[in-house]
Scaffold this motif. Structure first.
Motif, PDB file in Angstrom:
ATOM      1  N   ILE A 147       0.652  -0.984   0.152  1.00  0.00           N
ATOM      2  CA  ILE A 147      -0.055  -0.045  -0.172  1.00  0.00           C
ATOM      3  C   ILE A 147       0.972   1.126  -0.119  1.00  0.00           C
ATOM      4  CG2 ILE A 147      -1.544   1.278   1.285  1.00  0.00           C
ATOM      5  CD1 ILE A 147      -3.029  -1.412   2.341  1.00  0.00           C
ATOM      6  N   ARG A 148       0.440   2.328  -1.045  1.00  0.00           N
ATOM      7  CA  ARG A 148       1.169   3.398  -1.213  1.00  0.00           C
ATOM      8  C   ARG A 148       0.470   4.541  -1.214  1.00  0.00           C
ATOM      9  NH1 ARG A 148       4.297  -0.549  -3.646  1.00  0.00           N
ATOM     10  NH2 ARG A 148       6.458  -0.219  -3.539  1.00  0.00           N
ATOM     11  N   GLU A 149       0.839   5.752  -0.791  1.00  0.00           N
ATOM     12  CA  GLU A 149       0.048   6.969  -0.942  1.00  0.00           C
ATOM     13  C   GLU A 149       0.615   7.796  -2.042  1.00  0.00           C
ATOM     14  OE1 GLU A 149      -2.020   9.657   2.207  1.00  0.00           O
ATOM     15  OE2 GLU A 149       0.159  10.322   1.798  1.00  0.00           O
ATOM     16  N   PHE A 150      -0.216   7.773  -3.155  1.00  0.00           N
ATOM     17  CA  PHE A 150       0.502   8.961  -3.853  1.00  0.00           C
ATOM     18  C   PHE A 150      -0.225  10.185  -3.829  1.00  0.00           C
ATOM     19  CE2 PHE A 150       0.192   5.337  -7.429  1.00  0.00           C
ATOM     20  CZ  PHE A 150       1.473   4.551  -7.201  1.00  0.00           C
ATOM     21  N   GLU A 151       0.609  11.319  -4.247  1.00  0.00           N
ATOM     22  CA  GLU A 151       0.001  12.614  -4.379  1.00  0.00           C
ATOM     23  C   GLU A 151      -0.222  12.711  -6.008  1.00  0.00           C
ATOM     24  OE1 GLU A 151      -1.253  16.386  -3.066  1.00  0.00           O
ATOM     25  OE2 GLU A 151      -0.200  14.578  -1.551  1.00  0.00           O
ATOM     26  N   VAL A 152      -1.447  13.021  -6.370  1.00  0.00           N
ATOM     27  CA  VAL A 152      -1.570  13.079  -7.876  1.00  0.00           C
ATOM     28  C   VAL A 152      -2.070  14.435  -8.232  1.00  0.00           C
ATOM     29  CG1 VAL A 152      -2.268  10.756  -8.142  1.00  0.00           C
ATOM     30  CG2 VAL A 152      -4.171  12.214  -7.560  1.00  0.00           C
ATOM     31  N   VAL A 153      -1.832  14.625  -9.264  1.00  0.00           N
ATOM     32  CA  VAL A 153      -2.420  16.368  -9.792  1.00  0.00           C
ATOM     33  C   VAL A 153      -3.157  15.856 -11.273  1.00  0.00           C
ATOM     34  CG1 VAL A 153      -1.827  18.552 -10.681  1.00  0.00           C
ATOM     35  CG2 VAL A 153      -0.652  17.475  -8.680  1.00  0.00           C
ATOM     36  N   ASP A 154      -4.386  16.195 -11.407  1.00  0.00           N
ATOM     37  CA  ASP A 154      -5.060  15.964 -12.562  1.00  0.00           C
ATOM     38  C   ASP A 154      -5.159  14.773 -13.256  1.00  0.00           C
ATOM     39  OD1 ASP A 154      -6.005  18.652 -12.444  1.00  0.00           O
ATOM     40  OD2 ASP A 154      -4.584  19.536 -13.869  1.00  0.00           O
ATOM     41  N   MET A 155      -5.138  13.680 -12.163  1.00  0.00           N
ATOM     42  CA  MET A 155      -5.195  12.316 -13.084  1.00  0.00           C
ATOM     43  C   MET A 155      -6.635  12.158 -13.594  1.00  0.00           C
ATOM     44  SD  MET A 155      -4.806   8.815 -10.771  1.00  0.00           S
ATOM     45  CE  MET A 155      -5.294   7.390 -11.373  1.00  0.00           C
ATOM     46  N   PRO A 156      -6.668  11.843 -15.076  1.00  0.00           N
ATOM     47  CA  PRO A 156      -7.816  11.735 -15.664  1.00  0.00           C
ATOM     48  C   PRO A 156      -8.439  10.224 -15.220  1.00  0.00           C
ATOM     49  CG  PRO A 156      -6.180  11.455 -17.043  1.00  0.00           C
ATOM     50  CD  PRO A 156      -5.427  11.687 -15.722  1.00  0.00           C
ATOM     51  N   VAL A 157      -9.819  10.322 -15.135  1.00  0.00           N
ATOM     52  CA  VAL A 157     -10.730   9.139 -14.648  1.00  0.00           C
ATOM     53  C   VAL A 157     -12.091   9.390 -15.106  1.00  0.00           C
ATOM     54  CG1 VAL A 157      -9.255   8.260 -12.807  1.00  0.00           C
ATOM     55  CG2 VAL A 157     -11.322   9.948 -12.376  1.00  0.00           C
ATOM     56  N   THR A 158     -12.816   8.383 -15.315  1.00  0.00           N
ATOM     57  CA  THR A 158     -14.173   8.580 -15.727  1.00  0.00           C
ATOM     58  C   THR A 158     -15.014   7.938 -14.827  1.00  0.00           C
ATOM     59  OG1 THR A 158     -13.317   8.399 -18.065  1.00  0.00           O
ATOM     60  CG2 THR A 158     -15.865   7.826 -17.482  1.00  0.00           C
ATOM     61  N   VAL A 159     -16.172   8.279 -14.685  1.00  0.00           N
ATOM     62  CA  VAL A 159     -17.266   7.618 -13.500  1.00  0.00           C
ATOM     63  C   VAL A 159     -17.683   6.583 -14.113  1.00  0.00           C
ATOM     64  CG1 VAL A 159     -19.224   7.940 -12.047  1.00  0.00           C
ATOM     65  CG2 VAL A 159     -17.796   9.643 -12.414  1.00  0.00           C
ATOM     66  N   ALA A 160     -17.529   5.219 -13.685  1.00  0.00           N
ATOM     67  CA  ALA A 160     -17.933   4.099 -14.364  1.00  0.00           C
ATOM     68  C   ALA A 160     -19.138   3.480 -13.567  1.00  0.00           C
ATOM     69  CB  ALA A 160     -16.901   3.162 -14.087  1.00  0.00           C
ATOM     70  N   VAL A 161     -19.199   3.384 -12.350  1.00  0.00           N
ATOM     71  CA  VAL A 161     -20.401   3.210 -11.351  1.00  0.00           C
ATOM     72  C   VAL A 161     -20.564   4.367 -10.502  1.00  0.00           C
ATOM     73  CG1 VAL A 161     -21.533   1.280  -9.851  1.00  0.00           C
ATOM     74  CG2 VAL A 161     -19.733   0.657 -11.519  1.00  0.00           C
TER      75      VAL A 161
END
Length: 238
Positions: A197-211
């Motif tokens: 288990i890691r903790e990422f710091e993300v900026v503008d990570m593109p995703v799409t709502v699937a459910v």
């Protein structure tokens, strides 16, 4: 002879060994691919993971495009199995593994090289986590998951029951996803290697709502919309 790496997609490399030496495989020229201008910010909604709430995710709908920024935990098969085992034993989760109002990304990142924060970090198939979904949502406070591919009926029912969401990251573009990751730190289960288990710091990570939180799946609404569109498109026989 063929080398076949499998992960949802299948890619074949065919070559013949005739005893004269090693096979020479000429890579395709990048000029063979069209030049594409990709801007994930167009039409997308920015989301702050560090201040996310159930009220906010309740407004999302299947097909909505989001840009995630903030702290994102990682975990896939082995980490989920260990978490569930600890919960079943009544053991506390390791320090730092507080999933309350958090999102978890189904990923096992490749080790970084040179100045990379992480190596390629594309999503793994979410279906394998379906058997853990009910317990993860009901006992840890988790409200969102990020992966690839569709979810099965049991997982969708759990998502609806607990008002959670499932988001899809871009499959097959692990390097591009990794560019949104600005820092990474180990949280727990170091012995699991890439599945820790890691903790990422993300900026503008593109995703799409699937459910969405009501249990509506883009894998059902999407085909239905395309069927409606195709029905009004005139088909001309050649």
């Amino acid at each position: 002879m063929a080398i076949i790496p499998n992960c949802a997609a299948t890619r074949h490399i065919h070559f013949t060994l005739n005893g004269s030496g090693p096979a020479e495989l000429i890579p395709p020229s990048l000029d063979d691919w069209p030049q594409l201008d990709y801007d994930p910010t167009v039409g997308a909604r920015r989301v702050n993971l560090d201040g996310i709430s159930r009220d906010e995710i309740a407004s999302w709908q299947p097909g909505d495009r989001l840009l995630l920024s903030g702290k994102l935990l990682t975990g896939r098969d082995a980490a989920h199995q260990r978490i569930v085992t600890m919960l079943n034993r009544g053991e506390p989760l390791p320090p730092g593994v507080d999933l309350t109002n958090r999102f978890i990304y189904y990923v096992g990142p490749v080790d970084p090289v040179r100045d990379e924060v992480v190596g390629p970090a594309g999503p793994t198939t979410a279906t394998r986590m379906d058997k853990f979904t009910e317990q993860m949502l009901s006992e840890t406070g988790l409200i969102g998951m990020v992966g690839k591919a569709e979810r099965g009926p049991a997982a969708i029912e759990a998502i609806q029951r607990h008002g959670a969401v499932y988001l899809m990251a871009i499959g097959g573009a692990a390097y591009l996803v990794a560019k949104a990751i600005k820092s990474s730190r180990l949280i727990a289960f170091e012995d699991l290697g890439m599945e820790a288990i890691r903790e990422f710091e993300v900026v503008d990570m593109p995703v799409t709502v699937a459910v969405d939180s009501r249990g509506e799946s883009v894998h059902k609404t999407g085909p239905r919309k395309w069927q409606e569109r195709i029905g009004i498109i005139p088909v001309v026989a050649a």
